[in-house]
Design a protein around this motif. Structure first.
Motif, mmCIF file in Angstrom:
data_model
loop_
_atom_site.group_PDB
_atom_site.id
_atom_site.type_symbol
_atom_site.label_atom_id
_atom_site.label_comp_id
_atom_site.label_asym_id
_atom_site.label_seq_id
_atom_site.Cartn_x
_atom_site.Cartn_y
_atom_site.Cartn_z
ATOM 1 N N ILE A 148 0.832 -1.203 0.000
ATOM 2 C CA ILE A 148 0.000 0.000 0.000
ATOM 3 C C ILE A 148 0.865 1.251 0.000
ATOM 4 O O ILE A 148 0.573 2.237 -0.695
ATOM 5 N N ARG A 149 1.938 1.215 0.776
ATOM 6 C CA ARG A 149 2.816 2.385 0.832
ATOM 7 C C ARG A 149 3.329 2.742 -0.560
ATOM 8 O O ARG A 149 3.397 3.922 -0.915
ATOM 9 N N GLU A 150 3.662 1.734 -1.354
ATOM 10 C CA GLU A 150 4.126 1.973 -2.720
ATOM 11 C C GLU A 150 2.970 2.382 -3.626
ATOM 12 O O GLU A 150 3.094 3.302 -4.441
ATOM 13 N N GLN A 151 1.849 1.689 -3.513
ATOM 14 C CA GLN A 151 0.754 1.889 -4.450
ATOM 15 C C GLN A 151 0.178 3.295 -4.378
ATOM 16 O O GLN A 151 -0.204 3.865 -5.407
ATOM 17 N N ILE A 152 0.071 3.852 -3.175
ATOM 18 C CA ILE A 152 -0.546 5.175 -3.064
ATOM 19 C C ILE A 152 0.465 6.249 -2.660
ATOM 20 O O ILE A 152 0.110 7.264 -2.052
ATOM 21 N N ALA A 153 1.724 6.029 -3.062
ATOM 22 C CA ALA A 153 2.736 7.070 -2.849
ATOM 23 C C ALA A 153 2.357 8.360 -3.568
ATOM 24 O O ALA A 153 2.672 9.459 -3.104
ATOM 25 N N GLY A 154 1.659 8.242 -4.701
ATOM 26 C CA GLY A 154 1.231 9.429 -5.433
ATOM 27 C C GLY A 154 0.156 10.222 -4.717
ATOM 28 O O GLY A 154 -0.063 11.391 -5.039
ATOM 29 N N TRP A 155 -0.542 9.605 -3.768
ATOM 30 C CA TRP A 155 -1.537 10.318 -2.968
ATOM 31 C C TRP A 155 -0.931 10.925 -1.720
ATOM 32 O O TRP A 155 -1.267 12.045 -1.342
ATOM 33 N N ASN A 156 -0.079 10.176 -1.052
ATOM 34 C CA ASN A 156 0.380 10.559 0.282
ATOM 35 C C ASN A 156 1.882 10.718 0.408
ATOM 36 O O ASN A 156 2.376 11.032 1.494
ATOM 37 N N GLY A 157 2.630 10.496 -0.680
ATOM 38 C CA GLY A 157 4.070 10.546 -0.604
ATOM 39 C C GLY A 157 4.612 9.348 0.163
ATOM 40 O O GLY A 157 3.880 8.422 0.534
ATOM 41 N N VAL A 158 5.917 9.374 0.400
ATOM 42 C CA VAL A 158 6.564 8.332 1.198
ATOM 43 C C VAL A 158 7.380 9.045 2.275
ATOM 44 O O VAL A 158 8.608 9.131 2.205
ATOM 45 N N PRO A 159 6.706 9.582 3.296
ATOM 46 C CA PRO A 159 7.426 10.334 4.325
ATOM 47 C C PRO A 159 8.307 9.414 5.165
ATOM 48 O O PRO A 159 8.119 8.196 5.199
ATOM 49 N N ASP A 160 9.241 10.023 5.853
ATOM 50 C CA ASP A 160 10.115 9.276 6.761
ATOM 51 C C ASP A 160 9.325 8.972 8.022
ATOM 52 O O ASP A 160 9.413 9.673 9.032
ATOM 53 N N LEU A 161 8.547 7.917 7.951
ATOM 54 C CA LEU A 161 7.608 7.583 9.013
ATOM 55 C C LEU A 161 7.513 6.070 9.114
ATOM 56 O O LEU A 161 7.292 5.387 8.105
ATOM 57 N N ASP A 162 7.700 5.551 10.299
ATOM 58 C CA ASP A 162 7.553 4.115 10.521
ATOM 59 C C ASP A 162 6.069 3.776 10.628
ATOM 60 O O ASP A 162 5.394 4.196 11.577
ATOM 61 N N LEU A 163 5.586 3.016 9.656
ATOM 62 C CA LEU A 163 4.172 2.643 9.649
ATOM 63 C C LEU A 163 4.013 1.351 10.448
ATOM 64 O O LEU A 163 3.786 0.270 9.908
ATOM 65 N N THR A 164 4.119 1.475 11.751
ATOM 66 C CA THR A 164 4.193 0.293 12.606
ATOM 67 C C THR A 164 2.823 -0.206 13.052
ATOM 68 O O THR A 164 2.714 -1.330 13.538
ATOM 69 N N TRP A 165 1.791 0.627 12.951
ATOM 70 C CA TRP A 165 0.475 0.182 13.386
ATOM 71 C C TRP A 165 -0.070 -0.846 12.385
ATOM 72 O O TRP A 165 0.363 -0.928 11.241
ATOM 73 N N ARG A 166 -1.074 -1.607 12.827
ATOM 74 C CA ARG A 166 -1.735 -2.561 11.933
ATOM 75 C C ARG A 166 -3.254 -2.433 11.996
ATOM 76 O O ARG A 166 -3.932 -2.639 11.006
ATOM 77 N N SER A 167 -3.792 -2.105 13.138
ATOM 78 C CA SER A 167 -5.243 -2.040 13.294
ATOM 79 C C SER A 167 -5.735 -0.596 13.220
ATOM 80 O O SER A 167 -4.951 0.359 13.331
ATOM 81 N N VAL A 168 -7.036 -0.446 13.055
ATOM 82 C CA VAL A 168 -7.653 0.882 13.099
ATOM 83 C C VAL A 168 -7.426 1.524 14.458
ATOM 84 O O VAL A 168 -7.090 2.710 14.553
ATOM 85 N N ALA A 169 -7.587 0.747 15.517
ATOM 86 C CA ALA A 169 -7.382 1.297 16.866
ATOM 87 C C ALA A 169 -5.967 1.826 17.024
ATOM 88 O O ALA A 169 -5.755 2.895 17.620
ATOM 89 N N GLU A 170 -4.989 1.104 16.490
ATOM 90 C CA GLU A 170 -3.596 1.543 16.606
ATOM 91 C C GLU A 170 -3.334 2.784 15.769
ATOM 92 O O GLU A 170 -2.583 3.676 16.187
ATOM 93 N N TYR A 171 -3.937 2.873 14.581
ATOM 94 C CA TYR A 171 -3.764 4.079 13.762
ATOM 95 C C TYR A 171 -4.359 5.293 14.477
ATOM 96 O O TYR A 171 -3.721 6.357 14.573
#
Length: 536
Positions: free
Chosen positions: A102-125
């Motif tokens: 997903i990070r690659e697929q929608i890089a054109g929408w949201n970029g690829v910021p220097d951010l660890d996408l460590t969450w997995r659930s909605v609650a964690e996000y």
């Protein structure tokens, strides 16, 4: 804080009235005349409209709310709440493998910021939003395409009974963790591979939780009316509330045909289907360049797609679909390369392409435009953003007049020249379409931008200027409010919006952004409870 002597437009559509608004803590304490300020700070609101903060019903700030504390594109417009998780592709719930894709697929929408996408659930996000602090309030939609990727992968095939049950379980859990509904991106892989029955099954789960369905449907071009009809059928069969996102009729095939769409909506409303819709007040659309690809070449994920686009046989077949037949990714309409403008690139080495159409790049290089298209996708690893100049003014005006209409920017905030709707939508409604063109009255427009979207979200303690409501407020000058963002300078802030409060805290003061992050993650509660309710 006492807002003294402003023109209160309360978000219900009722006529404006001059009044004082007294804010104490996070909430509005009183609305009336000659209120005693006590020791409260007094703001002279004479000549200003005092309105509920605006709700952006279609925002692509999923990562920006975590990384951009100022978030000027939205805060300076008076946006106090954004609805994220749009178009069926976002970052929760995910698995590790899905998150990478997903990070690659929608890089054109949201970029690829220097951010660890460590969450997995909605609650964690949502917890991450609260931990970091957000410039705006956040309401989240479950992305149906991401959920399908979690369970089925990117294959073009029906889900098995077991897979459908697994997807429904993810929807059930995500709704329980605070999502307000579910989105789809039915021209994007892999959400587009869900048939009507699959969508109905997932929407039944959303409906049980009192949420709504916000689909980016299968076509806004050659098959637009049939696609709208399918979404209404999903709502009928599942009993889910339906919100038609960036509702319009695009491409030359649909000029002046918004009436046919609105007839469908009105017929369904008369039958008891609960429908709202949003739109942005501009003609061009915005997406990624890779969205134009036919789905068959994108089923293996971003890396596999890039590899495939190097194969001469694949290239020939792709260009036939895109240029002759009209790919499913381009709404069944053969592409006109003069309408496809490069808005942003992932690779800085490609920055000289920004601002040019694919056709212009082809003329400048002596290369066929289809080859320019494919080569750019490869070089930029599918991270290219585009503007698509395919809209119709009569359609835009007709849709925004509908009483169930709301405002949604669909604003992509990354890239060198993103669509100006990201920074201008709400000021453009108030300045160009209300004051200058008279398409909507002031009170009606404010209702479209605040009260109606709040009702759709079930935010029963927001988006009204009345005692007891959360003090998400915007003060604007109705004589000067205007969008300044243009296609040449898309990040210029609007004028005429001197004050914005979120939860009683000024985030814009005398036209300047304050340093506070006053937003928070809102959570949808079970039916009968107050969605987004907070303790003071």
């Amino acid at each position: 804080m006492l807002l003294r002597g402003g023109l209160v437009v309360d978000g219900t559509g009722d006529p404006p009235r001059t009044a004082d608004v007294l804010v104490e803590g996070r909430r509005i304490l009183a609305v009336g005349t000659h209120l005693d300020p006590g020791r409260h700070r007094v703001i002279d609101a004479d000549g200003l409209v005092v309105a509920p903060g605006f709700i952006d019903m279609h925002a692509h700030s999923d990562l920006a709310v975590l990384t951009d504390g100022s978030h000027l594109a939205k805060t300076l417009q008076g946006v106090t709440t954004e609805v994220l998780g749009q178009d069926g592709l976002s970052y929760a719930p995910t698995t590790g493998a899905t998150m990478a894709m997903i990070r690659e697929q929608i890089a054109g929408w949201n970029g690829v910021p220097d951010l660890d996408l460590t969450w997995r659930s909605v609650a964690e996000y949502l917890a991450e939003v609260d931990r970091r602090g957000s410039a705006t309030n956040v309401a989240y939609l479950l992305p149906q395409g991401t959920i399908r990727m979690n369970v089925v992968g990117t294959a073009d095939r029906p889900a098995t009974a077991a897979e459908l049950a697994a997807m429904a379980a993810q929807v059930d859990r995500g709704m329980a963790e605070g999502a307000f509904g579910m989105s789809s991106g039915l021209t994007y892989v892999p959400g587009m591979f869900a048939d009507t029955a699959e969508l109905v099954a997932l929407c039944r789960v959303v409906a049980r939780h009192g949420g709504f369905y916000a689909p980016h449907q299968r076509s806004y071009g050659a098959g637009a009316l049939a696609a709208y009809a399918e979404m209404i059928e999903v709502a009928r069969r599942s009993s889910v509330a339906l919100h038609l996102t960036h509702a319009t009729m695009n491409f030359p095939e649909n000029r002046g045909r918004a009436g046919a769409l609105l007839d469908l909506v009105d017929g369904a409303l008369a039958d008891g289907v609960d429908i709202t819709l949003d739109s942005y007040p501009y003609l061009p659309g915005a997406t990624t360049l890779s969205a134009l690809l036919p789905s068959w070449v994108a089923t293996g994920g971003p890396a596999a797609t890039v590899r495939a686009l190097r194969d001469p046989t694949v290239r020939e077949r792709v260009l036939h679909d895109v240029e002759v037949v009209g790919s499913d990714g381009c709404h069944g309409v053969p592409v006109d390369w003069d309408t496809i403008e490069i808005a942003g690139v992932r690779d800085p080495a490609l920055a000289d392409r920004v601002g040019s159409t694919v056709a212009a790049l082809a003329r400048g290089s002596g290369t066929p435009p289809g080859e320019v298209f494919l080569d750019l996708l490869i070089a930029d690893r599918l991270g290219t953003g585009i503007l698509q100049h395919v809209g119709d003014e009569a359609n835009v005006r007709a849709v925004m007049r509908h009483p169930r209409h709301t405002g949604g920017s669909d604003g992509i905030l990354v890239g060198a020249k993103p669509h100006p709707r990201g920074a201008g939508t709400f000021a453009r409604y108030l300045g160009h379409y209300v004051r200058d063109q008279g398409v909507l009255g002031l009170a009606e427009a404010v209702r479209h931008l605040s009260g109606t979207p709040a009702a759709r979200l079930g935010l029963h303690d927001r988006s009204r200027v009345a005692a007891g409501y959360v003090a998400d407020l915007v003060l604007f000058d109705p004589t000067t409010v205007a969008d300044r963002a243009t296609f040449a300078e898309p990040r210029l802030p609007p004028t005429g919006i001197p004050w914005v409060l979120i939860g009683g805290v000024p985030v814009v003061e005398e036209g300047e952004r304050t340093p506070v992050r006053a937003g928070r993650a809102l959570r949808h509660l079970h039916p009968g409870a107050r969605a987004g309710a907070e303790s003071d």
